[in-house]
Design a protein around this motif. Structure first.
Motif, PDB file in Angstrom:
ATOM      1  N   LEU A  44       0.919  -1.219  -0.009  1.00 30.63           N
ATOM      2  CA  LEU A  44      -0.271   0.004  -0.004  1.00 30.63           C
ATOM      3  C   LEU A  44       0.522   1.214  -0.009  1.00 30.63           C
ATOM      4  N   THR A  45       2.050   1.193   1.225  1.00 26.07           N
ATOM      5  CA  THR A  45       2.859   2.445   0.362  1.00 26.07           C
ATOM      6  C   THR A  45       3.167   2.403  -0.698  1.00 26.07           C
ATOM      7  N   ARG A  46       3.913   1.653  -1.761  1.00 25.24           N
ATOM      8  CA  ARG A  46       4.615   1.243  -2.517  1.00 25.24           C
ATOM      9  C   ARG A  46       3.138   2.253  -3.920  1.00 25.24           C
ATOM     10  N   TRP A  47       2.020   1.750  -3.249  1.00 26.04           N
ATOM     11  CA  TRP A  47       0.783   2.785  -4.498  1.00 26.04           C
ATOM     12  C   TRP A  47       0.976   3.792  -4.100  1.00 26.04           C
ATOM     13  N   VAL A  48       0.702   4.039  -2.532  1.00 29.20           N
ATOM     14  CA  VAL A  48       0.647   5.608  -2.170  1.00 29.20           C
ATOM     15  C   VAL A  48       2.097   6.669  -3.014  1.00 29.20           C
ATOM     16  N   ASP A  49       3.247   5.495  -3.377  1.00 28.91           N
ATOM     17  CA  ASP A  49       3.915   6.233  -3.695  1.00 28.91           C
ATOM     18  C   ASP A  49       3.895   6.415  -5.087  1.00 28.91           C
ATOM     19  N   SER A  50       3.188   5.630  -6.016  1.00 29.10           N
ATOM     20  CA  SER A  50       3.212   5.947  -7.444  1.00 29.10           C
ATOM     21  C   SER A  50       2.001   6.429  -7.407  1.00 29.10           C
ATOM     22  N   ALA A  51       0.947   7.060  -6.916  1.00 22.54           N
ATOM     23  CA  ALA A  51      -0.425   7.453  -6.686  1.00 22.54           C
ATOM     24  C   ALA A  51       0.412   9.182  -6.890  1.00 22.54           C
ATOM     25  N   ALA A  52       1.785   9.170  -6.392  1.00 21.85           N
ATOM     26  CA  ALA A  52       1.775  10.770  -5.992  1.00 21.85           C
ATOM     27  C   ALA A  52       2.539  11.023  -7.364  1.00 21.85           C
ATOM     28  N   GLU A  53       3.372   9.668  -7.672  1.00 22.88           N
ATOM     29  CA  GLU A  53       3.816  10.384  -9.436  1.00 22.88           C
ATOM     30  C   GLU A  53       2.850   9.865  -9.762  1.00 22.88           C
ATOM     31  N   TYR A  54       1.969   9.645 -10.457  1.00 21.72           N
ATOM     32  CA  TYR A  54       1.505   9.794 -11.610  1.00 21.72           C
ATOM     33  C   TYR A  54       0.532  11.167 -11.310  1.00 21.72           C
ATOM     34  N   VAL A  55       0.203  11.498  -9.739  1.00 19.19           N
ATOM     35  CA  VAL A  55      -0.581  12.963  -9.837  1.00 19.19           C
ATOM     36  C   VAL A  55       0.670  13.947 -10.354  1.00 19.19           C
ATOM     37  N   ARG A  56       1.823  13.869 -10.083  1.00 17.30           N
ATOM     38  CA  ARG A  56       2.466  14.678 -10.433  1.00 17.30           C
ATOM     39  C   ARG A  56       3.106  15.309 -11.996  1.00 17.30           C
ATOM     40  N   LEU A  57       2.787  13.676 -12.749  1.00 15.02           N
ATOM     41  CA  LEU A  57       2.941  13.589 -14.199  1.00 15.02           C
ATOM     42  C   LEU A  57       2.154  13.801 -14.910  1.00 15.02           C
ATOM     43  N   PHE A  58       0.551  13.382 -14.138  1.00 16.18           N
ATOM     44  CA  PHE A  58      -0.466  14.666 -15.357  1.00 16.18           C
ATOM     45  C   PHE A  58      -0.525  15.759 -14.482  1.00 16.18           C
ATOM     46  N   ASN A  59       0.033  16.190 -13.378  1.00 10.91           N
ATOM     47  CA  ASN A  59       0.059  17.830 -13.015  1.00 10.91           C
ATOM     48  C   ASN A  59       0.848  18.135 -14.152  1.00 10.91           C
ATOM     49  N   ASP A  60       2.287  17.900 -14.760  1.00  8.63           N
ATOM     50  CA  ASP A  60       2.609  18.305 -15.788  1.00  8.63           C
ATOM     51  C   ASP A  60       1.824  18.323 -16.935  1.00  8.63           C
ATOM     52  N   ASP A 109     -11.814  12.756 -11.419  1.00 12.53           N
ATOM     53  CA  ASP A 109     -10.231  12.319 -12.623  1.00 12.53           C
ATOM     54  C   ASP A 109      -9.654  11.765 -12.033  1.00 12.53           C
ATOM     55  N   ASN A 110      -9.213  11.626 -10.700  1.00  8.98           N
ATOM     56  CA  ASN A 110      -8.860  11.823  -9.552  1.00  8.98           C
ATOM     57  C   ASN A 110      -8.528  10.088  -9.118  1.00  8.98           C
ATOM     58  N   LEU A 111      -9.772   9.771  -9.081  1.00 12.95           N
ATOM     59  CA  LEU A 111     -10.486   8.074  -9.126  1.00 12.95           C
ATOM     60  C   LEU A 111     -10.185   7.750 -10.163  1.00 12.95           C
ATOM     61  N   LEU A 112     -10.536   7.909 -11.366  1.00 11.87           N
ATOM     62  CA  LEU A 112     -10.184   7.263 -11.898  1.00 11.87           C
ATOM     63  C   LEU A 112      -8.728   7.244 -12.483  1.00 11.87           C
ATOM     64  N   LEU A 113      -8.310   8.422 -12.849  1.00 13.36           N
ATOM     65  CA  LEU A 113      -6.827   7.855 -13.168  1.00 13.36           C
ATOM     66  C   LEU A 113      -5.693   6.994 -11.850  1.00 13.36           C
ATOM     67  N   GLU A 114      -6.227   6.875 -10.083  1.00 11.63           N
ATOM     68  CA  GLU A 114      -5.812   6.344  -9.949  1.00 11.63           C
ATOM     69  C   GLU A 114      -6.147   4.331 -10.001  1.00 11.63           C
ATOM     70  N   LEU A 115      -7.396   4.434 -10.014  1.00 11.97           N
ATOM     71  CA  LEU A 115      -7.784   3.139 -10.690  1.00 11.97           C
ATOM     72  C   LEU A 115      -6.830   2.664 -11.651  1.00 11.97           C
ATOM     73  N   LEU A 116      -6.586   3.320 -12.891  1.00  9.57           N
ATOM     74  CA  LEU A 116      -5.925   3.267 -13.302  1.00  9.57           C
ATOM     75  C   LEU A 116      -4.453   3.029 -13.783  1.00  9.57           C
ATOM     76  N   MET A 117      -3.553   3.690 -13.181  1.00  4.17           N
ATOM     77  CA  MET A 117      -3.091   3.314 -12.431  1.00  4.17           C
ATOM     78  C   MET A 117      -2.327   2.286 -11.847  1.00  4.17           C
ATOM     79  N   THR A 118      -3.033   1.638 -10.575  1.00  7.22           N
ATOM     80  CA  THR A 118      -2.643   0.590 -10.204  1.00  7.22           C
ATOM     81  C   THR A 118      -3.007  -0.406 -11.260  1.00  7.22           C
ATOM     82  N   VAL A 119      -4.042  -0.065 -12.060  1.00  8.01           N
ATOM     83  CA  VAL A 119      -3.532  -2.203 -13.199  1.00  8.01           C
ATOM     84  C   VAL A 119      -2.668  -1.970 -13.983  1.00  8.01           C
TER      85      VAL A 119
END
Length: 203
Positions: A44-60, A109-119
């Motif tokens: 789950l900690t790895r998931w949070v790290d990945s979620a944060a990375e995707y948020v930053r990427l999509f922020n760009d 948007d954020n929920l969809l992004l993190e679900l897609l990131m997960t798979v």
């Protein structure tokens, strides 16, 4: 004469409500990954790290005006006609604490992004099981999910009151706390993105 303190306080309160609601849904994903897939603190900690990375990427992408295109592309590539905007919308519409359509759209948007990131990033997470797991959560269970992941795994988001307007102004992103400004892409979740940068800083 306008009272800027009151105006910025209203801005801060509105933004804080969005941050809190956003965390309800993202922590619900963590809850499902624990209950359905047996994930523990390490994953789950790895998931949070990945979620944060995707948020930053999509922020760009957001800065480049490419956010919507990139999110739709990711949905086509990774959603498998199972993880869709329509299903994410239904989950959020049924369980959000918010009223403003533009705010709710940010949560979708954020929920969809993190679900897609997960798979995309984690092998063995089935799309239908993941979606069904979240769809089966009640409003109460979603509401309790931040406490669930904090108590069991020590994962939490600081949602205490902050001067978000001050944060944005310091970054040159908020000269006026107007409704039009808040509706611009990314503004509502800048505090979440700030957290993502602190949690998973660039090298």
């Amino acid at each position: 004469m306008k009272n800027n303190k009151l105006r910025y306080a209203a801005f801060n309160l509105r933004l804080q409500m969005v941050i809190v609601d956003n965390w309800r849904f993202l922590s619900s994903v963590c809850r499902v990954l624990n209950l359905v897939y047996g994930w523990g603190e390490k994953r789950l900690t790895r998931w949070v790290d990945s979620a944060a990375e995707y948020v930053r990427l999509f922020n760009d992408y957001d800065i480049d005006g490419d956010y919507r295109y990139r999110l739709e592309k990711l949905e086509r590539e990774q959603g498998g006609e199972i993880i869709t905007r329509e299903r994410a919308e239904q989950i959020v519409f049924n369980n959000t604490t918010l009223k403003d359509p533009s705010e709710i759209s940010e949560i979708v948007d954020n929920l969809l992004l993190e679900l897609l990131m997960t798979v995309t990033e984690f092998d063995g997470v089935g799309r239908e099981r993941l979606m069904s797991g979240i769809e089966e959560l009640t409003y109460k269970e979603i509401d309790e999910s931040p406490g669930y992941v904090k108590d069991r795994f020590g994962i939490e988001l600081d949602t205490s009151f902050q001067d978000y307007h001050g944060i944005l102004k310091a970054r040159g992103k908020a000269e006026k706390a107007t409704l039009d400004e808040r509706k611009k892409a990314g503004t509502f979740l800048e505090a979440f993105r700030k957290w993502s940068e602190e949690y998973n800083p660039k090298e």
